[in-house]
Design an enzyme around this catalytic site. Structure first.
Site, PDB file in Angstrom:
ATOM      1  N   ASP A   1     -27.805  19.171  14.281  1.00  0.00           N
ATOM      2  CA  ASP A   1     -28.386  18.378  13.295  1.00  0.00           C
ATOM      3  C   ASP A   1     -30.095  18.538  13.481  1.00  0.00           C
ATOM      4  O   ASP A   1     -30.482  19.147  14.529  1.00  0.00           O
ATOM      5  CB  ASP A   1     -27.987  16.833  13.391  1.00  0.00           C
ATOM      6  CG  ASP A   1     -27.961  16.540  14.809  1.00  0.00           C
ATOM      7  OD1 ASP A   1     -28.237  17.167  15.969  1.00  0.00           O
ATOM      8  OD2 ASP A   1     -27.432  15.367  15.138  1.00  0.00           O
TER       9      ASP A   1
ATOM     10  N   ASN B   1     -23.434   4.107  19.072  1.00  0.00           N
ATOM     11  CA  ASN B   1     -22.754   3.446  17.804  1.00  0.00           C
ATOM     12  C   ASN B   1     -21.658   4.383  17.500  1.00  0.00           C
ATOM     13  O   ASN B   1     -20.791   4.174  16.323  1.00  0.00           O
ATOM     14  CB  ASN B   1     -23.455   3.281  16.615  1.00  0.00           C
ATOM     15  CG  ASN B   1     -24.044   4.478  15.917  1.00  0.00           C
ATOM     16  OD1 ASN B   1     -23.843   5.648  16.557  1.00  0.00           O
ATOM     17  ND2 ASN B   1     -24.880   4.320  14.809  1.00  0.00           N
TER      18      ASN B   1
ATOM     19  N   HIS C   1     -21.859   7.744  16.650  1.00  0.00           N
ATOM     20  CA  HIS C   1     -22.082   8.782  15.694  1.00  0.00           C
ATOM     21  C   HIS C   1     -21.556  10.042  16.466  1.00  0.00           C
ATOM     22  O   HIS C   1     -21.764  10.250  17.611  1.00  0.00           O
ATOM     23  CB  HIS C   1     -23.352   8.556  15.150  1.00  0.00           C
ATOM     24  CG  HIS C   1     -24.583   9.063  15.979  1.00  0.00           C
ATOM     25  ND1 HIS C   1     -25.818   8.322  15.918  1.00  0.00           N
ATOM     26  CD2 HIS C   1     -24.541   9.555  17.167  1.00  0.00           C
ATOM     27  CE1 HIS C   1     -26.617   8.752  16.929  1.00  0.00           C
ATOM     28  NE2 HIS C   1     -25.758   9.486  17.643  1.00  0.00           N
TER      29      HIS C   1
ATOM     30  N   GLU D   1     -23.490   8.974  10.884  1.00  0.00           N
ATOM     31  CA  GLU D   1     -23.343   7.406  11.223  1.00  0.00           C
ATOM     32  C   GLU D   1     -22.096   6.712  10.715  1.00  0.00           C
ATOM     33  O   GLU D   1     -21.487   7.394  10.041  1.00  0.00           O
ATOM     34  CB  GLU D   1     -24.660   6.831  10.661  1.00  0.00           C
ATOM     35  CG  GLU D   1     -26.163   7.513  11.126  1.00  0.00           C
ATOM     36  CD  GLU D   1     -26.494   7.163  12.629  1.00  0.00           C
ATOM     37  OE1 GLU D   1     -25.651   6.691  13.244  1.00  0.00           O
ATOM     38  OE2 GLU D   1     -27.767   7.346  12.781  1.00  0.00           O
TER      39      GLU D   1
HETATM   40  P1  PGA Z   1     -27.759  11.115  24.251  1.00  0.00           P
HETATM   41  O1  PGA Z   1     -27.590  11.177  22.657  1.00  0.00           O
HETATM   42  O2  PGA Z   1     -27.010  12.444  24.694  1.00  0.00           O
HETATM   43  O3  PGA Z   1     -29.243  11.293  24.274  1.00  0.00           O
HETATM   44  O4  PGA Z   1     -27.165   9.960  24.829  1.00  0.00           O
HETATM   45  C1  PGA Z   1     -26.260  11.415  22.065  1.00  0.00           C
HETATM   46  C2  PGA Z   1     -26.287  11.243  20.375  1.00  0.00           C
HETATM   47  O5  PGA Z   1     -26.971  10.359  20.226  1.00  0.00           O
HETATM   48  O6  PGA Z   1     -25.501  11.969  19.807  1.00  0.00           O
END
Ligand code: PGA
Length: 240
Positions: free
Chosen positions: A67, A135, A137, A142
């Site tokens: 992404d 959350n 995702h 999302e």
């Molecule tokens: P993080 O992010 O590895 O910094 O916890 C994960 C994400 O938001 O996909």
């Protein structure tokens, strides 16, 4: 479900790198989808170490970033492609075989179509490595994203922008949109490895384990994929 719980972040990072390296050993032309975030940094360190020690041959591996922020150019140090270049692509010599979504694209829809075609032209994803949002995702998909979605433009959730705020200087406007492989794009990978580390992921992991797959929790889609490995450290697995 293939759930692997390890003691701590260091072990998770070594184990994740070992899984990626063994996939590459089995098929040197492996096509990877790789994440940005705090979680995979240790895995990238381990992969760079294996590469420097001559223990993994990356000469025919292709990498697609999962992404990207919309309207943040690749040259910007806050872009996800910049992050991946810094942590893995440049130190592991993968530059000529790295593709990513262009946040600076004039037309996002055209860019998303290009990306799907580029993945297909490489024969599809062999292994998608994912982080997990608080959350639920995966990539920038999302809650509410359909399981058959392909690469698309998204409005980022408030919790995602908040979680990513630490990467930006004070007062910087955190991007409101992103471009991301869809859940359908990820589910089309032959194999999936999800990484979750730390207390902040315990509640969502418990929720995923208890829930039926549904778009309200994007990561629950992975329960429908026969070859997903959930690699958690003890803190992330505390509620499972
Ligand atoms: P993080 O992010 O590895 O910094 O916890 C994960 C994400 O938001 O996909």
């Amino acid at each position: 479900m293939n759930i692997k719980i390890v003691a701590d972040y260091e072990t998770l990072s070594r184990e994740a790198a070992a899984i990626v390296a063994s996939k590459i050993a089995a098929g040197p032309k492996t096509v990877l989808a790789l994440p940005t975030g705090n979680t995979p940094i240790g895995m990238y360190k381990q992969l760079v170490r294996l590469y420097r020690e001559g223990k993994v041959d990356l000469s025919r591996v292709w990498v697609f970033a999962l992404d990207e922020y919309a309207r943040v150019p690749a040259s910007d140090q806050h872009s996800f492609s910049y992050f991946l270049r810094q942590h893995l692509i440049d130190p592991a010599g993968l530059g000529p075989r790295f593709d990513h979504l262009r946040g600076e694209a004039a037309c996002f829809e055209t860019e998303c179509r290009r990306y799907e075609q580029a993945i297909a032209a490489r024969g599809g994803l062999d292994l998608a490595v994912l982080g997990l949002g608080v959350n639920g995702h995966i990539a920038f998909n999302e809650p509410g994203t359909s399981f058959d979605s392909r690469t698309h433009v998204v409005d980022l959730a408030a919790s995602t922008r908040e979680a990513n705020a630490s990467y930006f200087p004070d007062g910087f406007k955190i991007p409101a949109q992103g471009l991301t492989m869809g859940i359908g794009t990820i589910l089309a990978a032959k194999e999936i490895l999800l990484l979750a580390s730390g207390k902040s992921k315990a509640a969502i992991m418990a929720h995923i384990m208890a829930a039926e797959p549904a778009p309200a929790i994007p990561a629950s889609a992975l329960k429908t994929h026969p070859r997903t490995t959930w690699l958690l450290d003890q803190e992330a697995a505390a509620g499972c």
